[in-house]
Design a protein around this motif. Structure first.
Motif, mmCIF file in Angstrom:
data_model
loop_
_atom_site.group_PDB
_atom_site.id
_atom_site.type_symbol
_atom_site.label_atom_id
_atom_site.label_comp_id
_atom_site.label_asym_id
_atom_site.label_seq_id
_atom_site.Cartn_x
_atom_site.Cartn_y
_atom_site.Cartn_z
ATOM 1 N N GLY A 174 -1.013 3.711 0.184
ATOM 2 C CA GLY A 174 0.341 4.301 -0.407
ATOM 3 C C GLY A 174 1.375 3.342 -1.213
ATOM 4 O O GLY A 174 2.410 3.429 -1.135
ATOM 5 N N TYR A 176 1.548 1.114 -4.940
ATOM 6 C CA TYR A 176 1.475 1.375 -6.376
ATOM 7 C C TYR A 176 0.620 2.045 -7.080
ATOM 8 O O TYR A 176 0.496 3.207 -7.787
ATOM 9 N N ILE A 177 -0.658 1.482 -6.524
ATOM 10 C CA ILE A 177 -2.041 2.345 -7.389
ATOM 11 C C ILE A 177 -2.097 3.650 -6.682
ATOM 12 O O ILE A 177 -2.367 4.733 -7.246
ATOM 13 N N GLU A 180 0.429 5.995 -8.255
ATOM 14 C CA GLU A 180 0.224 6.398 -9.654
ATOM 15 C C GLU A 180 -0.923 7.238 -9.885
ATOM 16 O O GLU A 180 -0.771 8.192 -10.962
ATOM 17 N N ASP A 203 5.972 1.244 1.648
ATOM 18 C CA ASP A 203 6.637 1.062 2.873
ATOM 19 C C ASP A 203 7.168 -0.435 2.866
ATOM 20 O O ASP A 203 8.139 -0.676 3.594
ATOM 21 N N ARG A 204 6.647 -1.438 2.037
ATOM 22 C CA ARG A 204 7.123 -2.669 1.899
ATOM 23 C C ARG A 204 8.314 -2.599 0.916
ATOM 24 O O ARG A 204 8.952 -3.764 0.843
ATOM 25 N N GLY A 261 -6.448 2.069 -3.266
ATOM 26 C CA GLY A 261 -5.471 0.989 -3.687
ATOM 27 C C GLY A 261 -4.699 0.149 -2.487
ATOM 28 O O GLY A 261 -3.897 0.842 -2.161
ATOM 29 N N ILE A 262 -5.450 -1.017 -2.218
ATOM 30 C CA ILE A 262 -4.944 -1.316 -0.872
ATOM 31 C C ILE A 262 -4.458 -2.935 -1.202
ATOM 32 O O ILE A 262 -4.548 -3.533 -0.049
ATOM 33 N N GLY A 263 -4.016 -2.966 -2.315
ATOM 34 C CA GLY A 263 -3.660 -4.572 -2.445
ATOM 35 C C GLY A 263 -4.218 -5.333 -3.498
ATOM 36 O O GLY A 263 -5.503 -4.804 -3.691
ATOM 37 N N GLU A 317 3.662 -9.670 -8.769
ATOM 38 C CA GLU A 317 2.446 -8.999 -9.575
ATOM 39 C C GLU A 317 2.924 -7.992 -10.290
ATOM 40 O O GLU A 317 2.720 -6.716 -10.141
ATOM 41 N N HIS A 318 3.813 -8.214 -11.462
ATOM 42 C CA HIS A 318 4.444 -7.152 -12.100
ATOM 43 C C HIS A 318 4.416 -7.724 -13.509
ATOM 44 O O HIS A 318 4.514 -8.833 -13.854
ATOM 45 N N TYR A 355 8.966 -1.361 -12.243
ATOM 46 C CA TYR A 355 8.960 -0.039 -12.370
ATOM 47 C C TYR A 355 7.972 0.780 -12.189
ATOM 48 O O TYR A 355 6.938 0.158 -12.036
#
Ligand code: FAD
Ligand code: NDP
Length: 444
Positions: A174, A176-177, A180, A203-204, A261-263, A317-318, A355
């Motif tokens: 749940g 970013y990946i 999106e 949630d983080r 998408g687990i990190g 990581e952005h 963003y």
């Protein structure tokens, strides 16, 4: 066999592209001379704007495609096609994995057996998607299971989506990946069930109130959330696909496709035991220089001191960070006496900026989410065609540490960014927001 270069950029992602442009702008005559600059990437294409992969690339109509989103399209700057690298004398070694690095000898060994030596190295290896297999859940190789990190992954996902029109997707994670890709799946008319271990999405980062808005918005688009849950196995079909995801409590979720998408983890392994590490990345100073003076690190892989956060060492990581740290490293390498090139010396200091854009929504965040969040604006679901506008300020010792703003105009986003950058008092930001019709509760 081997080649030697003055400068080598290891990795061909966002940071590599921005570093290349910065090099060219610094070099006399606007180009590199033979043997001066080389980029080595295991991807088959020249550096591109990775954020496009989970947004424009997945659209059912009018999708973004290369060469349209090579770097530095995301900064409305020059479009660096393969021809651009040729024209500027930059050796672009594509489809070539570096399998080992020797920092003492200043050499890299590629999968083809070539040794490439450098005088100065910029490590821009980014991050990799974590695999479910690393958590003991097998099936990642299934033909209808998608991860999303590279163009190759995105092509697989586009193909799988096309074959699942009207079907069911299970999205695991749940973050970013997950968020999106869920939006992209809905746009492709695929029914989505999201499964993640947290109490709410993102949630983080998101407060429960912010998360509630997005979850309600997604639910109104038909997305189902299964929170506080984990997938523990998959039901396999004989054709190499999975048919269902099985949750720890035994529930079975039928799946025509799965998106995971687990990190992510920074790609540091080549330098383990050779460079100082911190925060899961390669530790650099304010000039992006590692513990070895000839090696710099930029982008997702670099952990650097952030002056605006009291000199705390952080890794982001952005994409904005990748762009800025790349430019910073090149300026530091080519203008070693330029103090302005250091993180922490002037108002171009790095201000964390993240963003996302999903459906008709668009949020931006500046700063650090520490302290107490104070929400503002209207969190009710927007009416048809309406655009929500709300946010939260994280307040620490009366000062604004970070601001999240959904639906802000460019001017509003710039105003909150500058409030965070100058460490505004919450009262001042409240007045600024109020003048824009966004009252902060309890602030006079
Ligand atoms: P990357 O862009 O990952 O590039 C690393 C490169 O190094 C890759 O080409 C990789 O193949 C190569 N490489 C690694 N190891 C080796 C090796 N041993 N040999 C050769 N080559 C190697 N951020 C945002 O702020 N906003 C967004 O909307 C956003 N959307 C995203 C969407 C997706 C799908 C993904 C995956 C990320 C997104 N991000 C976003 C994050 C952003 O893309 C990254 O922070 C950024 O790409 C980091 O740039 P980088 O150059 O450090 O790493
Ligand atoms: P995130 O860290 O954002 O989210 C990971 C999600 O997976 C969380 O919900 C997490 O839950 C959950 N999770 C963690 N471990 C497991 C597990 N074993 N099983 C099931 N769920 C698990 O990572 P993403 O994969 O979403 O993103 C990968 C990278 O891509 C990041 O670097 C991100 O910054 C970047 N990215 C950035 C975007 C942007 O900035 N707009 C867009 C897309 C990607 P919990 O938090 O509870 O552990």
């Amino acid at each position: 066999m081997g080649r030697a270069f003055g400068y080598v950029i290891l990795g061909g992602g966002v940071a590599a592209g921005y570093a290349a442009l910065e090099f060219v702008r610094h070099l006399d005559g606007g180009g590199a001379s033979p043997g001066e600059l080389c980029i080595i990437s295991d991807e088959a294409v020249a550096p591109y704007e990775r954020p496009a992969l989970s947004k424009g690339y997945l659209l059912p109509r009018g999708a973004a495609r290369l060469p349209g989103f090579h770097t530095c399209a995301g900064a409305n700057d020059e479009l660096l096609t393969e021809q651009w690298y040729k024209d500027h004398g930059i050796e672009l070694v594509l489809g070539t994995r570096v399998v080992s690095a020797d920092v003492r000898r200043k050499t890299l060994l590629t999968i083809t057996g070539e040794t490439i030596s450098y005088k100065t190295l910029i490590v821009a290896t980014g991050a990799r998607a974590l695999k479910l297999d690393e958590f003991g859940v097998h099936g990642s190789g299934a033909a209808n299971m998608c991860y999303l990190r590279s163009l190759e992954d995105a092509d697989k996902m586009v193909g799988v989506m096309r074959s699942c029109h009207g079907g069911n997707a299970v999205v695991i994670g749940g973050g970013y990946i997950g968020m999106e890709c869920a939006a992209a799946l809905v746009a492709n008319e695929i029914k989505v069930t999201m499964v993640f271990p947290g109490k709410h999405c993102m949630d983080r980062f998101f407060t429960p109130k912010i998360a509630e808005f997005y979850e309600n918005y997604y639910a109104a688009k038909g997305v189902t959330f299964i929170k506080g849950a984990r997938v523990t196995s998959f039901e396999a079909l004989s054709d190499g696909k999975v048919a269902a995801a099985i949750l720890r409590d035994g529930r079975r979720l039928p799946a025509d496709m799965v998106v995971v998408g687990i990190g992510a983890r920074a790609n540091t392994a080549l330098f383990d035991g050779q460079l100082a590490m911190e925060k899961g990345g390669i530790r650099v100073n304010g000039r992006m220089q590692t513990s070895d003076a000839a090696v710099y690190a930029v982008g997702d892989v670099a952990a650097f001191p952030v002056a605006l956060l009291g000199g705390d060492v952080r890794r982001f990581e952005h994409v904005d960070c990748a762009r800025r740290t790349a430019r910073r490293a090149v300026a530091a390498i080519l203008e070693p006496a330029d103090g302005a090139a250091e993180v922490g010396k002037n108002d171009s200091d790095y201000l964390p900026f993240f963003y996302s854009r999903v459906f008709a929504l668009s949020w931006q965040f500046y700063g650090d989410n520490v302290g107490e969040p104070v929400h503002f604006g209207d969190f009710s679901p927007p009416g048809a065609g309406g655009r929500p506008k709300f946010g939260a300020c994280w307040v620490s010792d009366g000062l604004v540490a970070g601001v999240f703003l959904e639906g802000g105009s460019q001017e509003e986003n710039e105003a909150v960014a500058s409030a965070v950058r100058c460490g505004a008092r919450i009262g001042d930001l409240a007045a600024e927001l109020e003048s824009r019709g966004l009252a902060l509760p309890g602030q006079e």
